[in-house]
Scaffold this active site. Sequence first.
Site, PDB file in Angstrom:
ATOM      1  N   ASP A  51      42.293  40.461  68.067  1.00 42.98           N
ATOM      2  CA  ASP A  51      43.112  39.256  68.255  1.00 42.98           C
ATOM      3  C   ASP A  51      44.580  39.443  67.870  1.00 42.98           C
ATOM      4  O   ASP A  51      45.230  38.516  67.421  1.00 42.98           O
ATOM      5  CB  ASP A  51      42.496  38.073  67.505  1.00 42.98           C
ATOM      6  CG  ASP A  51      42.349  38.343  66.011  1.00 42.98           C
ATOM      7  OD1 ASP A  51      42.699  39.456  65.574  1.00 42.98           O
ATOM      8  OD2 ASP A  51      41.894  37.444  65.290  1.00 42.98           O
ATOM      9  N   LYS A 103      49.302  36.989  49.455  1.00 42.87           N
ATOM     10  CA  LYS A 103      50.134  35.775  49.399  1.00 42.87           C
ATOM     11  C   LYS A 103      51.115  35.773  48.220  1.00 42.87           C
ATOM     12  O   LYS A 103      51.001  34.944  47.308  1.00 42.87           O
ATOM     13  CB  LYS A 103      49.247  34.531  49.360  1.00 42.87           C
ATOM     14  CG  LYS A 103      48.368  34.397  50.603  1.00 42.87           C
ATOM     15  CD  LYS A 103      47.708  33.045  50.710  1.00 42.87           C
ATOM     16  CE  LYS A 103      46.999  32.865  52.036  1.00 42.87           C
ATOM     17  NZ  LYS A 103      45.916  33.846  52.285  1.00 42.87           N
ATOM     18  N   ASP A 159      49.688  37.729  66.062  1.00 41.49           N
ATOM     19  CA  ASP A 159      48.269  37.397  65.927  1.00 41.49           C
ATOM     20  C   ASP A 159      47.971  36.347  66.999  1.00 41.49           C
ATOM     21  O   ASP A 159      48.610  35.298  67.031  1.00 41.49           O
ATOM     22  CB  ASP A 159      48.058  36.822  64.524  1.00 41.49           C
ATOM     23  CG  ASP A 159      46.620  36.410  64.270  1.00 41.49           C
ATOM     24  OD1 ASP A 159      45.926  36.015  65.235  1.00 41.49           O
ATOM     25  OD2 ASP A 159      46.186  36.469  63.115  1.00 41.49           O
TER      26      ASP A 159
END
Lengths: 305, 409
Positions: A51, A103, A159
């Site tokens: 993807d 993150k 993405d």
Amino acid sequence: MVKVLEKVEEQYNIKITFSVESEPLGTAGPLALARDILGKDDSPFFVLNADVTCAYPFKQLIEFHKSHGNEGTILVTKVAEPSKYGVIVSQPGSTKIDRFVEKPQTFVGNRINAGLYIFTPKILDRIELRPTSIEQEIFPEMAKAGELHTFELDGFWMDVGQPKDYLSGTCLYLTHLTTIKSNLLTYPEGNSYIYGGNVLIDPTAEVDPSALIGPNVVIGPGAKVGKGVRLQRCVLLANARVKDHAWVQSSILGWNSTVGKWSRVENITVLGDDVTIKDELYVNGASVLPHKSISSSIPSPTIVM
Amino acid sequence: MSVSSKAIILIGGPSKGTRMRPLTLDTPKPLFPIAGRPLIWHHIRALSKVTGITEVFLIGFYEDAVFAPFLKDVSREFKNLSVKYMREYQALGTAGGLYHFRDTILRGTPGQIFVLHADICCSFPLKELQDFHGTHRGLVSMLGVRVPKETASKYGCIVPDTVTKQVLHYVEKPEGFISDLINGGVYLLEAQGFFDAIRVAMVRKSQQEMEDPYSYQDDLLRLEQDVVVPLCDDKKVFVYETLDFWRQIKTAGSALPATALYLHQYRTTNPEMLTKPKPGGPEIVEPVHIDATAQVDPTAKIGPSVSIGPGVVIGAGVRVKESIILDNVTVDKSAIVSNSIIAADCRIGPWARIEGEPLNPTSVVDSPTKETITILANNVTVARDVLVRCCIVLPQKTLTSNWWNEVLL
């Protein structure tokens, strides 16, 4: 799936082998499952997430991978907001990965895992046949052992797991095809029905010359585009049909779907297989499940089940 | 027996009709085109069919020049009628205006007078009203219309005797529900008796003011509240109920259903106003009115309920339905216009989409809060690919991005 890929095998003269997980094995487990195929000799193998889209610099990746001689290379891409991703930090002055920061709250770097790898079969010794995350369990170990490098991606990356991103990724890929002057594209020069470029039309699709197509449009095999149709930033999958004077923008028309005359479809509308939009309707941001027929306007984003 | 009669159309003035904005910024409401003809043309057409009517007066307080071209056109078209505009120099109220011009109106002692409000659209069953008037000994016959119960209190509500049709009770815009039979704004009056009643009403009003000076409100003498209501109390008013179409034209949006109703009526009254499908011509979904000077591409599809004005140019593959397109508008290829009013000199780009919500076919009143149709005022330009949905767009605007549910100033 098999049927589609048989065609691809034929088209590109390659062999495609399926390795089917009977239970989900995460992102690393499937490599262990295919150990016999991937490890049959010492040559490195690529692992790609399905993807994502980019210019796929396979040749450079192989050369780089061979040049460092370690177990793995991760393709990395720069992003504007690294705090949403897992950031890869390399050792100073080296391509060797020092650590992964998930993150990050403060800026540690802006390069993230692009989801494309090349590995030496030795990696298979690190993976057991059980559900395993390659990103969380395998890569940190490899980095600690100094066996993992980054290779920086030049150019676009996206993405494409969500419809919105799928359309953005399609635009990026079409721009790439324009840049490399691909003969897959239909160019505005000499084609009055192409507007702005980045238009990919399958040779088996039928497009009326009074339509105006582009920019950023993909028209799939067997698709039909009628008189006076306007298409912008959209993808028509195989055998999709857009009838006369319809208007489609920023949408994905699924296989065998139909958009009626004078209908307007926009704002990340996604039509499933065999969906019909009747004539003269306005469809704004609808996600329509397969085999549905839409006979009244959808003025604001909705899921149609 | 035919009685000599005259007719009056109460057209109001420029301070009225503000609810028709932005369409009435340039055209006064009584002249706004409905089904290809000015609103009050339909009144005059109906009056021209009534034997015995020779004179029609328009009473209102617009500038004289506003109506001059229209009067010229109707006198050419309806040769049996003399149509004159009589201007009130100050607003006198609907009955006050009538009384002010009583000498002109009563010249030649007409037996009966039709009084029509301008802001309605209906089949004008004047012959039926006349026949009904002959069956009773009252002074006034009024046209009654049934409306949905929940909307009745916006109108004058009538309670009739179910057998004799005598009006027992009449209230203008009541606070609660009284009756779903409402005043349709069309009257047939006994001339002499009615003018006497107006004079009585004037005297009564000035007496009230003398007795109770603090109740003083204005100098207006209103037809319904000040004259018709007391006549009902005197048992002199009868109601003729029509089952035909009727609609009030208050806001600009009501021009669309009114156009649809009149286009439908043209099938029997004015078939020459309708455009028929022709081989090699555009696809027509009837009923449609296209002015003879408009150019419509043969690949366009028009209708139903569409009125296209003079000098309009409709391009290839254009779709127009349930809309009014006024003079000299251009609609470029593959554009779509539905449930909209496009005023003069607008330019609609290729693949633009101008649309409103489909109309509620049963409603006789306008949605009071939300505009559900799109209105482009004069000289608006809409760029290629642009969507304009349920918007009111003021004159001279150029729209280059999509808009919905907005008033664009």
